[in-house]
Design a protein around this motif. Structure first.
Motif, PDB file in Angstrom:
ATOM      1  N   LEU A  26      18.338  14.845  14.794  1.00 55.90           N
ATOM      2  CA  LEU A  26      17.252  13.303  14.589  1.00 55.90           C
ATOM      3  C   LEU A  26      17.452  12.849  16.238  1.00 55.90           C
ATOM      4  O   LEU A  26      17.926  13.287  17.311  1.00 55.90           O
ATOM      5  N   ALA A  27      16.519  12.060  16.207  1.00 58.07           N
ATOM      6  CA  ALA A  27      15.852  11.622  17.380  1.00 58.07           C
ATOM      7  C   ALA A  27      16.090  10.329  17.636  1.00 58.07           C
ATOM      8  O   ALA A  27      15.476   9.581  16.309  1.00 58.07           O
ATOM      9  N   PHE A  28      16.574   9.313  18.325  1.00 57.16           N
ATOM     10  CA  PHE A  28      16.461   7.597  18.463  1.00 57.16           C
ATOM     11  C   PHE A  28      15.688   7.121  19.914  1.00 57.16           C
ATOM     12  O   PHE A  28      15.208   8.487  21.250  1.00 57.16           O
ATOM     13  N   THR A  60      13.709   4.598  34.359  1.00 57.07           N
ATOM     14  CA  THR A  60      13.517   3.137  34.423  1.00 57.07           C
ATOM     15  C   THR A  60      12.275   2.986  34.327  1.00 57.07           C
ATOM     16  O   THR A  60      11.538   3.676  34.996  1.00 57.07           O
ATOM     17  N   GLU A  61      11.606   1.726  33.468  1.00 57.59           N
ATOM     18  CA  GLU A  61       9.959   1.888  33.607  1.00 57.59           C
ATOM     19  C   GLU A  61      10.072   0.805  34.427  1.00 57.59           C
ATOM     20  O   GLU A  61      10.686  -0.012  35.156  1.00 57.59           O
ATOM     21  N   TYR A  62       8.658   0.241  34.509  1.00 53.60           N
ATOM     22  CA  TYR A  62       8.293  -0.807  35.362  1.00 53.60           C
ATOM     23  C   TYR A  62       8.793  -1.783  35.367  1.00 53.60           C
ATOM     24  O   TYR A  62       8.856  -3.026  36.179  1.00 53.60           O
ATOM     25  N   ASP A  63       9.310  -2.875  34.151  1.00 50.31           N
ATOM     26  CA  ASP A  63      10.041  -4.043  34.610  1.00 50.31           C
ATOM     27  C   ASP A  63      11.558  -3.746  34.591  1.00 50.31           C
ATOM     28  O   ASP A  63      12.311  -4.445  34.423  1.00 50.31           O
ATOM     29  N   GLY A  64      11.878  -2.730  34.783  1.00 49.93           N
ATOM     30  CA  GLY A  64      12.909  -2.298  35.219  1.00 49.93           C
ATOM     31  C   GLY A  64      14.676  -2.292  34.260  1.00 49.93           C
ATOM     32  O   GLY A  64      15.523  -1.909  34.248  1.00 49.93           O
ATOM     33  N   LYS A  65      13.814  -1.749  33.538  1.00 52.17           N
ATOM     34  CA  LYS A  65      14.842  -1.274  31.832  1.00 52.17           C
ATOM     35  C   LYS A  65      14.824   0.279  31.978  1.00 52.17           C
ATOM     36  O   LYS A  65      13.683   0.663  32.191  1.00 52.17           O
ATOM     37  N   CYS A  66      15.575   0.450  31.347  1.00 55.61           N
ATOM     38  CA  CYS A  66      15.968   1.343  30.704  1.00 55.61           C
ATOM     39  C   CYS A  66      15.383   2.367  29.313  1.00 55.61           C
ATOM     40  O   CYS A  66      15.493   1.234  28.450  1.00 55.61           O
ATOM     41  N   HIS A  67      14.862   3.063  29.411  1.00 61.76           N
ATOM     42  CA  HIS A  67      14.053   3.411  27.919  1.00 61.76           C
ATOM     43  C   HIS A  67      14.787   5.354  28.320  1.00 61.76           C
ATOM     44  O   HIS A  67      14.798   6.063  28.910  1.00 61.76           O
ATOM     45  N   ILE A  68      15.542   5.704  27.020  1.00 63.39           N
ATOM     46  CA  ILE A  68      16.304   6.865  25.968  1.00 63.39           C
ATOM     47  C   ILE A  68      15.873   7.460  25.008  1.00 63.39           C
ATOM     48  O   ILE A  68      15.218   6.518  24.057  1.00 63.39           O
ATOM     49  N   ILE A  69      15.410   8.421  25.116  1.00 66.18           N
ATOM     50  CA  ILE A  69      15.099   9.243  24.171  1.00 66.18           C
ATOM     51  C   ILE A  69      16.077  10.407  23.888  1.00 66.18           C
ATOM     52  O   ILE A  69      16.193  11.007  24.949  1.00 66.18           O
ATOM     53  N   LEU A  70      16.958  10.197  22.992  1.00 69.26           N
ATOM     54  CA  LEU A  70      18.301  10.543  23.013  1.00 69.26           C
ATOM     55  C   LEU A  70      17.597  11.827  21.386  1.00 69.26           C
ATOM     56  O   LEU A  70      17.856  11.262  20.140  1.00 69.26           O
ATOM     57  N   ILE A  94      16.935  -0.272  19.651  1.00 73.70           N
ATOM     58  CA  ILE A  94      17.480   1.600  18.323  1.00 73.70           C
ATOM     59  C   ILE A  94      16.851   1.098  18.043  1.00 73.70           C
ATOM     60  O   ILE A  94      17.344   0.478  16.950  1.00 73.70           O
ATOM     61  N   GLU A  95      15.958   2.570  17.860  1.00 76.15           N
ATOM     62  CA  GLU A  95      15.326   2.459  16.057  1.00 76.15           C
ATOM     63  C   GLU A  95      14.654   4.623  16.219  1.00 76.15           C
ATOM     64  O   GLU A  95      14.760   4.737  17.049  1.00 76.15           O
ATOM     65  N   THR A  96      15.299   4.829  14.609  1.00 74.38           N
ATOM     66  CA  THR A  96      15.202   6.428  14.769  1.00 74.38           C
ATOM     67  C   THR A  96      13.331   6.678  15.275  1.00 74.38           C
ATOM     68  O   THR A  96      12.319   5.663  14.820  1.00 74.38           O
ATOM     69  N   THR A  97      13.293   8.273  15.302  1.00 70.66           N
ATOM     70  CA  THR A  97      11.812   7.999  15.370  1.00 70.66           C
ATOM     71  C   THR A  97      11.732   9.618  15.826  1.00 70.66           C
ATOM     72  O   THR A  97      13.079  10.326  15.737  1.00 70.66           O
ATOM     73  N   SER A  98      10.266  10.809  15.441  1.00 73.55           N
ATOM     74  CA  SER A  98      11.139  11.896  15.418  1.00 73.55           C
ATOM     75  C   SER A  98      10.623  12.768  17.023  1.00 73.55           C
ATOM     76  O   SER A  98      10.744  11.885  17.656  1.00 73.55           O
ATOM     77  N   THR A  99      11.640  14.118  16.151  1.00 69.68           N
ATOM     78  CA  THR A  99      11.512  14.685  17.660  1.00 69.68           C
ATOM     79  C   THR A  99      10.524  15.251  18.541  1.00 69.68           C
ATOM     80  O   THR A  99       9.645  15.242  17.940  1.00 69.68           O
ATOM     81  N   ASN A 100      10.674  14.977  19.829  1.00 67.05           N
ATOM     82  CA  ASN A 100       9.430  15.554  20.531  1.00 67.05           C
ATOM     83  C   ASN A 100       9.154  17.103  19.643  1.00 67.05           C
ATOM     84  O   ASN A 100       7.988  17.370  19.446  1.00 67.05           O
ATOM     85  N   LYS A 101      10.120  17.870  19.338  1.00 63.18           N
ATOM     86  CA  LYS A 101       9.505  18.671  19.114  1.00 63.18           C
ATOM     87  C   LYS A 101       8.781  19.120  18.020  1.00 63.18           C
ATOM     88  O   LYS A 101       8.039  20.460  17.744  1.00 63.18           O
TER      89      LYS A 101
END
Length: 240
Positions: A26-28, A60-70, A94-101
């Motif tokens: 699962l990816a988030f 860390t994005e341009y606006d200082g927020k942390c972007h995480i793919i888990l 936080i939302e579910t997303t398809s894995t990079n693989k």
């Protein structure tokens, strides 16, 4: 030239699997205000739910927020993870997303001079399109790099990339530190290397040497494709 044990094992496993059929994880996608200890807290929550993290990427994005793919093993219901992570005050979404693989699939990396890289990429993209229409997901990444030290450093960095199936070296002259880097990539990390037929010692340590750059791109796709019948272990050491 012999095939390193690690390369045989990794390639055999890689060849047998279709990236599009990645249904075991699962990816988030998480967006959060950044703070010290955030990643540690997320990891602890995943562990407490009985899941294992199989891939983690943050920036860390341009606006200082942390972007995480888990990405986690499919041992926990998605709603349990969503609920647990949302308990962290800094979490914005936080939302579910398809894995990079599953989305981007197996990766082909092309490194070298701009003209040769573009020709190899042309063949790889055209062939990948044919395979992806049939249900695979194969992506192509390129970077034009000039200079022995620069190319060697870039090859060394390939081992840090996720989902790499094969590396193609596209140039007219490569040797020295580049050859050393290729040896390490193959023996220590099991990543096969195709080289164009060029001057220098690097062709002596590549798994396959191909004269036509477009054909090199096509072969790169065929060799890592789950559908394709070509097998690197059978054509290893050949020149075309």
């Amino acid at each position: 030239m012999s095939i390193p044990k690690k390369l045989k094992e990794r390639y055999t496993w890689f060849k047998q699997h279709s990236s599009h059929e990645d249904n075991t994880s699962l990816a988030f996608e998480i967006i959060s205000m950044d703070r010290c200890g955030l990643i540690s807290e997320i990891s602890t929550k995943i562990y407490n739910l009985g899941s294992d993290i199989s891939f983690f990427q943050s920036w860390t994005e341009y606006d200082g927020k942390c972007h995480i793919i888990l990405q986690v093993d499919d041992k926990t219901k998605p709603e349990e993870i969503l609920k647990s992570i949302k308990e962290i005050p800094e979490i914005i979404s936080i939302e579910t997303t398809s894995t990079n693989k599953k989305t981007w699939g197996k990766r082909i990396i092309i490194i070298g001079g701009g003209a040769q890289v573009s020709s190899v990429a042309s063949g790889a993209i055209t062939e990948a399109d044919r395979h992806n229409i049939r249900g695979e997901t194969i992506s192509v990444d390129t970077i034009a790099v000039v200079g022995e030290n620069e190319i060697a450093s870039t090859i060394d960095a390939v081992r840090k990339l996720h989902r790499v199936g094969i590396l193609v070296l596209a140039g007219s002259l490569m040797g020295g530190k580049i050859t050393t880097a290729v040896k390490s990539l193959r023996a220590e990390f099991g990543i096969p290397v195709i080289g164009l037929n060029m001057a220098g010692s690097v062709t002596k340590v590549c798994d396959l040497v191909i004269s036509d750059p477009v054909e090199a791109g096509v072969m790169a796709v065929m060799l890592i494709s789950n559908i394709g019948k070509f097998n690197l272990l059978k054509v290893h050491g050949h020149k075309y």
